[in-house]
Design a protein around this motif. Structure first.
Motif, short mmCIF file in Angstrom:
data_model
loop_
_atom_site.label_atom_id
_atom_site.label_comp_id
_atom_site.label_asym_id
_atom_site.label_seq_id
_atom_site.Cartn_x
_atom_site.Cartn_y
_atom_site.Cartn_z
N ASN A 252 -50.10 -10.74 -2.81
CA ASN A 252 -49.42 -12.00 -3.08
C ASN A 252 -47.91 -11.90 -2.90
OD1 ASN A 252 -52.03 -12.59 -3.94
ND2 ASN A 252 -51.31 -14.02 -5.48
N TYR A 253 -47.39 -10.69 -2.78
CA TYR A 253 -45.95 -10.52 -2.55
C TYR A 253 -45.72 -9.29 -1.69
CZ TYR A 253 -40.98 -9.83 -3.26
OH TYR A 253 -39.64 -9.67 -3.05
N ASN A 254 -44.87 -9.46 -0.68
CA ASN A 254 -44.47 -8.33 0.16
C ASN A 254 -43.07 -8.61 0.68
OD1 ASN A 254 -46.51 -6.16 0.54
ND2 ASN A 254 -47.82 -7.89 1.10
N GLU A 255 -42.35 -7.57 0.99
CA GLU A 255 -41.03 -7.72 1.61
C GLU A 255 -40.87 -6.68 2.71
OE1 GLU A 255 -37.97 -5.33 -1.28
OE2 GLU A 255 -38.58 -7.34 -1.94
N TYR A 256 -40.08 -7.05 3.73
CA TYR A 256 -39.91 -6.22 4.91
C TYR A 256 -38.44 -6.20 5.30
CZ TYR A 256 -44.92 -7.20 5.18
OH TYR A 256 -46.25 -7.33 4.88
N LYS A 257 -38.03 -5.10 5.91
CA LYS A 257 -36.67 -4.99 6.45
C LYS A 257 -36.74 -5.17 7.96
CE LYS A 257 -34.83 -2.01 2.81
NZ LYS A 257 -34.20 -0.70 2.47
N LEU A 258 -36.03 -6.19 8.44
CA LEU A 258 -36.05 -6.53 9.86
C LEU A 258 -34.64 -6.41 10.44
CD1 LEU A 258 -38.32 -8.46 8.35
CD2 LEU A 258 -38.59 -9.34 10.65
N ILE A 259 -34.60 -6.35 11.77
CA ILE A 259 -33.34 -6.31 12.51
C ILE A 259 -33.08 -7.71 13.06
CG2 ILE A 259 -32.02 -5.15 14.30
CD1 ILE A 259 -33.00 -3.32 12.08
N ALA A 260 -31.89 -8.22 12.86
CA ALA A 260 -31.55 -9.59 13.24
C ALA A 260 -31.34 -9.70 14.74
CB ALA A 260 -30.30 -10.05 12.49
N LYS A 261 -32.46 -9.71 15.46
CA LYS A 261 -32.43 -9.92 16.90
C LYS A 261 -33.85 -10.19 17.37
CE LYS A 261 -33.01 -5.08 18.32
NZ LYS A 261 -32.42 -3.98 19.14
N HIS A 262 -33.98 -10.67 18.59
CA HIS A 262 -35.29 -10.89 19.20
C HIS A 262 -35.75 -9.60 19.86
CE1 HIS A 262 -38.47 -12.63 21.69
NE2 HIS A 262 -38.40 -13.71 20.93
N ASP A 263 -37.04 -9.29 19.73
CA ASP A 263 -37.53 -8.00 20.21
C ASP A 263 -37.39 -7.85 21.72
OD1 ASP A 263 -38.91 -5.45 19.74
OD2 ASP A 263 -40.55 -6.38 20.86
N THR A 264 -37.52 -8.95 22.47
CA THR A 264 -37.45 -8.86 23.94
C THR A 264 -36.20 -9.51 24.51
OG1 THR A 264 -38.78 -10.89 24.10
CG2 THR A 264 -39.95 -8.79 24.16
N LYS A 265 -35.67 -10.55 23.85
CA LYS A 265 -34.51 -11.26 24.38
C LYS A 265 -33.18 -10.70 23.87
CE LYS A 265 -37.03 -15.63 24.78
NZ LYS A 265 -37.08 -17.05 24.36
N GLY A 266 -33.24 -9.90 22.83
CA GLY A 266 -32.00 -9.43 22.24
C GLY A 266 -31.40 -10.50 21.35
N TYR A 267 -30.20 -10.95 21.70
CA TYR A 267 -29.55 -11.98 20.88
C TYR A 267 -30.27 -13.31 21.04
CZ TYR A 267 -26.16 -15.33 19.16
OH TYR A 267 -25.55 -16.35 18.48
#
Length: 478
Positions: A252-267
């Motif tokens: 019911n609850y989860n959190e993730y650390k992501l990188i602020a960019k698109h995986d294929t397009k970059g910005y």
């Protein structure tokens, strides 16, 4: 060591070896699950149990975060028979399993509530107390108590949410087997699932810097959630995985650390995240969140503008109020990276427009800014406009507008209504006959001879008024 002891030790050795092997297997499995959990792998005991045939959703109890508070009215009839009717149902959420009065035969109960599905299968049994009795006490030197019995009174019970329940069956407790009432029932309709998706703890997150870490979390509530599935943009996690490729995630609850960019397009700006959660009763919950991504401006040489205005086509007409004004220009991105900037066109009174555009590295883009001409009070007005390429470059120009003439109203025509003549009667004219036209015969010229000629008799054509003409004799001519 005697032979008996040797035989005993030989019999005990296989048992010890089996115990040691079993302990090692448990340790290996535990370590494997811990490693999988740390690497982001999720495990659902129901999926595992179903895959090996131990359990399915049919026999997994619905003990979740959603409950139904059921109010029943207990009534004692004139023949001393007890009956129950449904007075109300209210749903609530949380971890309140301790409020559910599960029935245990060894404990006994005054009444028992059975939850029954549409096939008549009993899904659960719960204790129900009576609400018709009140213990009244007087306080003094010698306290006295008195039990007061009501003919009808409400009583409440908390049941776990289960969409399979079709009726409640109230039976006698304490060894009784009689059915007192069967009540049609639908489990709490308010127990629909819901989910909230947050970035850095916010439903409406602040902008994040490009290529930096951010925290994405979700929390599901309501009906028991079986699993959730990510969707949206392909955003990488800090462990190398991608948000949209996580598959089914559990809890019911989860959190993730992501990188602020698109995986294929970059910005890419903005980034969109979505999650869909599926409850055990088949219902779904969905939520989305977007976050703006800010990219630091690249550092260029002192004499190089990041965005430059290559050319501008200013309109050469004078616009009336309501006309569409279009200004065409070419803007160039002089950096070696993708850049997003605001292109604006305003006069000194902030009349105009602006729009955000994204430029590829080194791209020259044709841009048309469009806005509406405003109304002027008198005459023609020249407006001094400035076009700005996100503040890096500016070009000035003039746009003229004029007063819009107001058309005079047309005069109302004045005329006399025409009354048509009446032709309802007709008077015939009298008939008449024309008089006959007389016929005229000219008199013949007489012939003259040297010898006397007998005188001929001349007869003229009679006229309408006479019957004959007189005869005459011509005089001879010598």
């Amino acid at each position: 060591m005697n032979p008996d002891e040797t035989q005993t030790n030989n019999r005990m050795r296989p048992a010890k070896e089996k115990w040691i092997i079993g302990a090692l297997i448990v340790l290996i499995i535990t370590a494997a699950f811990n490693v999988a959990r740390l690497s982001g792998f999720s495990f659902d005991v129901r999926d595992f149990a179903a895959s090996i045939g131990l359990a399915t959703d049919e026999n997994i109890p619905y003990q979740g975060a959603c409950y139904s508070e059921v109010t029943l009215t207990e009534t004692k009839q004139d023949n001393d028979k007890i009956s129950f009717t449904l007075a109300g149902v209210k749903s609530f959420f949380g971890k309140y399993d301790t409020l559910v009065p599960t029935y245990y035969p060894e404990d006994g109960a005054l009444y028992i509530v059975e939850t029954v599905d549409s096939r008549g299968t009993v899904l659960g049994q719960y204790e129900l107390s009576s609400g018709r009795y009140l213990n009244a006490e007087t306080f003094g030197e010698k306290p006295e108590g008195k039990m007061i019995e009501f003919q009808s009174a409400p009583t409440k019970i908390v049941l776990p949410h289960n969409p399979k329940i079709s009726k409640l069956r109230v039976t006698e407790g304490s060894g009784g087997t009689g059915i007192l009432s069967e009540i049609p029932f639908t489990s709490s309709t308010g127990c629909s699932p819901s989910v909230e998706l947050r970035v850095n703890g916010n439903l409406n997150p602040d902008p994040v810097l490009y290529n930096t870490k951010m925290k994405l979390s979700y929390e599901a509530k309501g009906a028991e959630i079986r699993y959730c599935r990510p969707a949206g943009h392909h955003v990488p996690l800090d462990n190398g995985k991608v948000w949209t490729r996580l598959g089914n995630i559990y809890g019911n609850y989860n959190e993730y650390k992501l990188i602020a960019k698109h995986d294929t397009k970059g910005y890419s700006d903005p980034l969109l995240f979505e999650i869909v959660c599926y409850a055990t009763d088949g219902q779904q919950a969905r939520d989305t969140v977007t976050v703006s991504v800010v990219k630091p401006k690249p550092i260029l040489a002192a004499n190089v503008k990041l965005l430059s205005i290559e050319s501008v086509s200013w309109p050469d007409k004078v616009f009336s109020a309501g006309d569409t004004v279009r200004v065409t220009m070419y803007i160039k991105n002089n950096s070696g990276e993708i850049y997003s900037g605001v292109i604006s066109a305003y006069d000194e009174t902030r009349w105009g427009t602006e729009q955000k555009y994204t430029f590829e590295a080194g791209q020259t883009k044709r841009i048309i800014l469009t806005f509406t001409a405003r109304k002027e009070n008198t005459g023609t007005t020249r407006h001094n406009f400035v076009i700005s390429a996100d503040g890096y470059d500016r070009i000035s120009g003039v746009i003229s507008t004029k007063e819009t003439a107001t058309a005079l109203p047309s005069p109302t025509p004045s005329y006399t209504p025409y009354t048509p003549k009446s032709f309802n009667t007709y008077t015939p004219q009298p008939s008449y006959s024309a008089s006959p036209t007389p016929t005229y015969t000219p008199t013949p010229t007489p012939t003259v001879s040297s010898s006397p000629t007998p005188t001929p008799t001349q007869t003229s054509t009679p006229s309408p008024s006479s019957s004959s003409s007189p005869s005459y004799s011509p005089t001879p001519t010598s």
